[in-house]
Write an enzyme that holds these catalytic residues in place. Sequence first.
Site, PDB file in Angstrom:
ATOM      1  N   GLY A  14       0.900  -1.309  -0.024  1.00  0.00           N
ATOM      2  CA  GLY A  14      -0.007  -0.053  -0.066  1.00  0.00           C
ATOM      3  C   GLY A  14       0.832   1.203   0.135  1.00  0.00           C
TER       4      GLY A  14
ATOM      5  N   ASP B 232       8.890   5.579   7.908  1.00  0.00           N
ATOM      6  CA  ASP B 232       8.565   6.706   8.551  1.00  0.00           C
ATOM      7  C   ASP B 232       7.662   7.729   7.766  1.00  0.00           C
ATOM      8  OD1 ASP B 232      10.237   7.319   6.619  1.00  0.00           O
ATOM      9  OD2 ASP B 232      11.914   8.073   7.842  1.00  0.00           O
ATOM     10  N   GLY B 233       7.365   7.006   6.532  1.00  0.00           N
ATOM     11  CA  GLY B 233       6.216   8.113   5.639  1.00  0.00           C
ATOM     12  C   GLY B 233       7.078   9.135   4.823  1.00  0.00           C
TER      13      GLY B 233
ATOM     14  N   ARG C  13      -1.721  -0.380  -9.758  1.00  0.00           N
ATOM     15  CA  ARG C  13      -0.607  -1.547 -10.095  1.00  0.00           C
ATOM     16  C   ARG C  13      -1.226  -2.941 -10.039  1.00  0.00           C
ATOM     17  NH1 ARG C  13       3.068   1.358  -6.684  1.00  0.00           N
ATOM     18  NH2 ARG C  13       2.382   3.472  -6.602  1.00  0.00           N
TER      19      ARG C  13
ATOM     20  N   ASP D 207       4.165  -4.894  -7.101  1.00  0.00           N
ATOM     21  CA  ASP D 207       3.547  -3.542  -6.874  1.00  0.00           C
ATOM     22  C   ASP D 207       3.996  -2.353  -7.596  1.00  0.00           C
ATOM     23  OD1 ASP D 207       5.803  -4.681  -5.241  1.00  0.00           O
ATOM     24  OD2 ASP D 207       5.664  -2.835  -4.070  1.00  0.00           O
ATOM     25  N   ASN D 208       5.062  -2.481  -8.332  1.00  0.00           N
ATOM     26  CA  ASN D 208       5.688  -1.541  -8.925  1.00  0.00           C
ATOM     27  C   ASN D 208       5.387  -1.624 -10.350  1.00  0.00           C
ATOM     28  OD1 ASN D 208       6.711  -0.332  -6.719  1.00  0.00           O
ATOM     29  ND2 ASN D 208       8.515  -1.554  -7.139  1.00  0.00           N
TER      30      ASN D 208
ATOM     31  N   ASP E 175       7.320   4.014  -9.868  1.00  0.00           N
ATOM     32  CA  ASP E 175       8.183   3.932  -8.679  1.00  0.00           C
ATOM     33  C   ASP E 175       9.536   3.907  -8.932  1.00  0.00           C
ATOM     34  OD1 ASP E 175       5.657   4.370  -7.239  1.00  0.00           O
ATOM     35  OD2 ASP E 175       6.031   2.264  -6.293  1.00  0.00           O
TER      36      ASP E 175
HETATM   37  P1  AMP Z   1       9.008   1.031  -2.859  1.00  0.00           P
HETATM   38  O1  AMP Z   1       9.992  -0.182  -2.738  1.00  0.00           O
HETATM   39  O2  AMP Z   1       9.233   2.414  -2.892  1.00  0.00           O
HETATM   40  O3  AMP Z   1       8.182   0.505  -4.255  1.00  0.00           O
HETATM   41  O4  AMP Z   1       7.953   0.564  -1.578  1.00  0.00           O
HETATM   42  C1  AMP Z   1       7.726  -0.715  -1.261  1.00  0.00           C
HETATM   43  C2  AMP Z   1       6.494  -0.557  -0.246  1.00  0.00           C
HETATM   44  O5  AMP Z   1       7.410   0.001   0.946  1.00  0.00           O
HETATM   45  C3  AMP Z   1       5.472   0.531  -0.588  1.00  0.00           C
HETATM   46  O6  AMP Z   1       4.176  -0.223   0.182  1.00  0.00           O
HETATM   47  C4  AMP Z   1       5.824   1.833   0.168  1.00  0.00           C
HETATM   48  O7  AMP Z   1       4.708   2.573   0.257  1.00  0.00           O
HETATM   49  C5  AMP Z   1       6.557   1.081   1.304  1.00  0.00           C
HETATM   50  N1  AMP Z   1       7.523   2.208   1.731  1.00  0.00           N
HETATM   51  C6  AMP Z   1       8.736   2.616   1.064  1.00  0.00           C
HETATM   52  N2  AMP Z   1       9.400   3.355   1.782  1.00  0.00           N
HETATM   53  C7  AMP Z   1       8.741   3.880   2.847  1.00  0.00           C
HETATM   54  C8  AMP Z   1       8.795   4.700   3.953  1.00  0.00           C
HETATM   55  N3  AMP Z   1       9.803   5.427   4.218  1.00  0.00           N
HETATM   56  N4  AMP Z   1       7.670   4.777   4.858  1.00  0.00           N
HETATM   57  C9  AMP Z   1       6.642   4.057   4.681  1.00  0.00           C
HETATM   58  N5  AMP Z   1       6.605   3.251   3.807  1.00  0.00           N
HETATM   59  C10 AMP Z   1       7.437   2.974   2.882  1.00  0.00           C
HETATM   60 MG    MG Z   2       6.469   0.929  -4.822  1.00  0.00          MG
END
Ligand code: AMP
Ligand code: MG
Length: 607
Positions: free
Chosen positions: A171, A206-207, A271, A341-342, A351
Amino acid sequence: MLKPDMTMKMMMIVGLIWESTVGIFSRGERTEFEAASDPECNSVDSRHYFADGDNLGYSQINRKRISMDLWNLTSQKLIESFQLDPIKENYVRQVRDCIFSAVQPEPFKSTVKLVAVSKEVVEDLLDLDVSVTETKKFIQFVSGAWILPGSVPLTHRYGGHQFGVWVGQLGDGRAHLLGAYVNRHGARWELQLKGSGKTPYSRDGDGRAVLRSSVREFLCSEALNYLGIPTTRAASLVVSNDDVKRDQFYNGNVKNERGAIVLRVAKSWFRFGSLEILAHSGETELLRKLIDFIIKQHFPLINATNSNKYLEFFSHVVTDTSYLIAQWMSVGFAHGVCNTDNFSLLSVTLDYGPFGFMDFYDPNFVPNTSDDEGRYKIGNQANVGRYNLDKLRKALNPLLDPKQQLFLIIQKCPVKQLDVYSIRTRAEQVLKGYPDLYQIKFMELFKAKLGLFGRDKNDEYLIAYLLKLMEDTRADFTMTFRQLSEITQQQLEAHSISEEYWALQDVARHTKFLYWVNLYLSRLKRNTVDSDEARRNRMESVNPRYILRNWMAESAIKKSERNDFSEVHLLQKILRHPFSKQVEAEEAGYSFRPPPWARELRVSCSS
Ligand code: AMP
Ligand code: MG
């Protein structure tokens, strides 16, 4: 000497093709769909459309707005279509029975600075005069501190297969969908903040997003757009002084970095994982509702009353994903984290994390240092695309007719009679066409890169042979093709390759280079009604002189971390015209041999 019968073997070695099987939907059947005109004049994502309904009354405006007053977003369509997560509190949890959770962005505590803007996105997609980006309201808007009337920030629930493993709920853990804007061409664009705070999907995160990864996403998504590759776009980049802790190389060296937010723009953010989560949790009716919505919004050529609509939808995604990956390969782009998811259901690049453009040609190029096994190496992207599509197929299964016993009969049937048989089995048949679709697109793109017209039985051999020479000599992928576009046929014939053609000089060190040049020249002679100048112009228009190499991004990031965003702006400007020679780019060395330190650069998943 390599022989033509080695072509297939060689192509497999370089990770480019599979054993062929015939696809159900031939290219011919797609013509009408592909030829339909996109109302969006400046978008490469011309394959997807949207239905009316979000009409904000702005589609009539002809001039760009010079203030944010009267400019508006709406979340109406998504909210009306899907029941929101009933839990309103923002805490990390497993979410069920919904597509979105309504969550407000978390504004930064420190002062925020707008450091980059894409004029084209702001003006051409969002109808705002770029001068608006200098206003306080705009900065508040793009940093999540001001929510426009009509906007209900949403975070999307999706799951995914990461590195071959189903990991359940992922998510939007740090992204907020602000709403949609319908522009003066009637195109509907969804605006999303990335790095804008915690959500129910943040898991241990940490969002936030840090400056370095945000600079990379901002620059690369726009760069891919100008290379003609379907992608999400980036409107703006803001940076704060809020500390964000990151262990960049996962070696215990935690540092404070600066939080940043990119305002991203896409026709849809759904996605493969958006559907997978619903199939995995048995939420079949919601799965049906979401696919019906996506088909209605983005695939108007699919007849919503047709019993084959999910199969057709799958067929579109198979075709478009194969084309997207072939396009990545044609510019040497490795996404880095090809998890489901990407992967976008609209087949746009999505992403941006530890991606990379390869410098020297290497099918084993792995841009992501966290990818120990090289699962997402450049030469494996097409295979991974197929793997992901198979996961998508499985997610669609609950909606398909399960008459698998017809499988064998179908294999013997002429394609046209297939309608009467099992839809689920046909989904497998559609997927079997993927290697061919990829191969056709790959050949089309690489033939164009070599300036070839028509068809010759040895074209695959010619292309594979060149790639093998490049691999053996570690020649630069981008500049070999570019310099073949710039050098004259006469110079090639005379084997006069001067220093400015440094990448070609590298390939020319191969003992088989002359053999290949002779093959190439004789193939070019079969391009009847062609002049050498026309060939060069044609090739220059598809072989970029400038790509976002890691060392260039790194140089811009290092300066940005010192509050100097000049190189971000320079790269933005140059990469807007990747096929044209530009004085400033030459002065910056962007078409030169990458500096030795480029080889030491590492990009991890940390962002
Ligand atoms: P990503 O690798 O950026 O495609 O992210 C994979 C998952 O990790 C997704 O659900 C992102 O929303 C979550 N995510 C990545 N980095 C963070 C972060 N710093 N804080 C919260 N969720 C994250
Ligand atoms: Mg992603």
